[in-house]
Design a protein around this motif. Sequence first.
Motif, mmCIF file in Angstrom:
data_model
loop_
_atom_site.group_PDB
_atom_site.id
_atom_site.type_symbol
_atom_site.label_atom_id
_atom_site.label_comp_id
_atom_site.label_asym_id
_atom_site.label_seq_id
_atom_site.Cartn_x
_atom_site.Cartn_y
_atom_site.Cartn_z
ATOM 1 N N ASN A 29 23.498 -26.775 -4.268
ATOM 2 C CA ASN A 29 24.265 -28.309 -4.071
ATOM 3 C C ASN A 29 24.544 -28.878 -5.408
ATOM 4 O O ASN A 29 25.809 -29.370 -5.662
ATOM 5 N N GLY A 255 23.701 -35.719 -2.641
ATOM 6 C CA GLY A 255 24.146 -34.224 -2.315
ATOM 7 C C GLY A 255 23.228 -33.222 -2.982
ATOM 8 O O GLY A 255 23.537 -32.250 -2.524
ATOM 9 N N GLY A 258 21.266 -32.891 0.436
ATOM 10 C CA GLY A 258 21.997 -32.448 1.730
ATOM 11 C C GLY A 258 21.562 -33.355 2.870
ATOM 12 O O GLY A 258 21.137 -32.574 4.123
ATOM 13 N N PRO A 270 26.912 -30.332 1.740
ATOM 14 C CA PRO A 270 25.953 -29.747 1.039
ATOM 15 C C PRO A 270 24.954 -28.928 2.033
ATOM 16 O O PRO A 270 24.930 -29.054 3.319
ATOM 17 N N GLU A 271 24.298 -28.049 1.201
ATOM 18 C CA GLU A 271 23.236 -27.247 2.018
ATOM 19 C C GLU A 271 22.180 -28.342 2.548
ATOM 20 O O GLU A 271 21.808 -29.212 1.631
#
Length: 384
Positions: A29, A255, A258, A270-271
């Motif tokens: 990320n 971010g 996520g 984002p993950e």
Amino acid sequence: MGDFDRYARLTARLDAPYAVIDLAAFGRNADDLVRRAAGTPIRIASKSVRCRPLIAAALERPGFHGVMSYALPEALWLARNGVDDILLGYPTTHRTALRELSEDPESAARITLMIDSPEHLGYLRATATGTARLQVCLDVDASLRIFGQHLGVRRSPLRTPAEVATLARTVAADDRFELTGVMFYEAQIAGLPDTSPAVRWVKRRSAAELADRRGAVVDAVKQVAPLRIVNSGGTGSLEISSADPVVTEVTAGSGLYGPTLFDKYDVFQPEHAMAYALDVVRRPAPRIATLFGGGYVASGPAKKSRLPSPAAPAGLKLLGTEGAGEVQTPVQGAEADRLRIGDRVWMRYAKAGEMLERFDVVHAVEGEDVQELKTYRGEGKNFG
């Protein structure tokens, strides 16, 4: 989607509730934020992280520089623990912290205060009784005003180049202060998911209006004093803010984790690096399992988007009549019939760092290793 089977296996000895951060996903990320910022330095929003080891880990990565703090006592704490460039994201009236700052030249050299009015400046002058020169940044309204509506958050009364330049001259005329920057936070772009054509139109219109006005404001202030900082943006608007040549830095933090807020953005996703685990403690009816605790509701308008979301096992949903509660959180769905007392359910938070106000540590998973990282709360710190 997070690797919840691995998280569950590696943390099976723990008693819920507990939080997990996937360090590999966190790193990816971070890399994606840097890619999106396209060479513009990223200042880390500490409010969205609230864990000093994770703030330090991000600052060690190329592309990140400095912290945006949300409270002056927090900024002093970070400065005294090695962070050397801190921009306070909000005005402060914390009398004790202001006196401490004005009596600590080393911290004053590391921290920039935020103001948006002559009243703020007068408050600082009256309260900060030490001799250290204080650095000041001007917060400029970045909302969109169209069709008689104000689209964006209610922050600064400063909007036009003339208004900002007038306050800049007041700051520059006072030897107690040094004007170092201007900030623009376009919440109606950064914090608004792309859920409809109307939202996308608002974002495009707002970005165009702000780019023109931001450039004019910066030009006007530079006639008064040189600027080290022109800050803009958030995780949801990095591409837009960093594309403006007058912007010297962007801000991001959420971010890195996520949260669910970013599940419906067009340009990035984002993950899911952060989650928390809850135990099943009741089976009150078919297709319903009740979890202990977990009602961590995010700040903002009281609506569904602020609630946490069941992430694993897949297919679970909150009950519309009960939502997420402080002591119990029922979930429903076909998968709930397979859950038994003591089973784990993984939840994702709607925003980012606020969740860590509930946990003393976050369990950092990397490969097959797990380590404990203290949160702000775990270090005995709470900044409001």
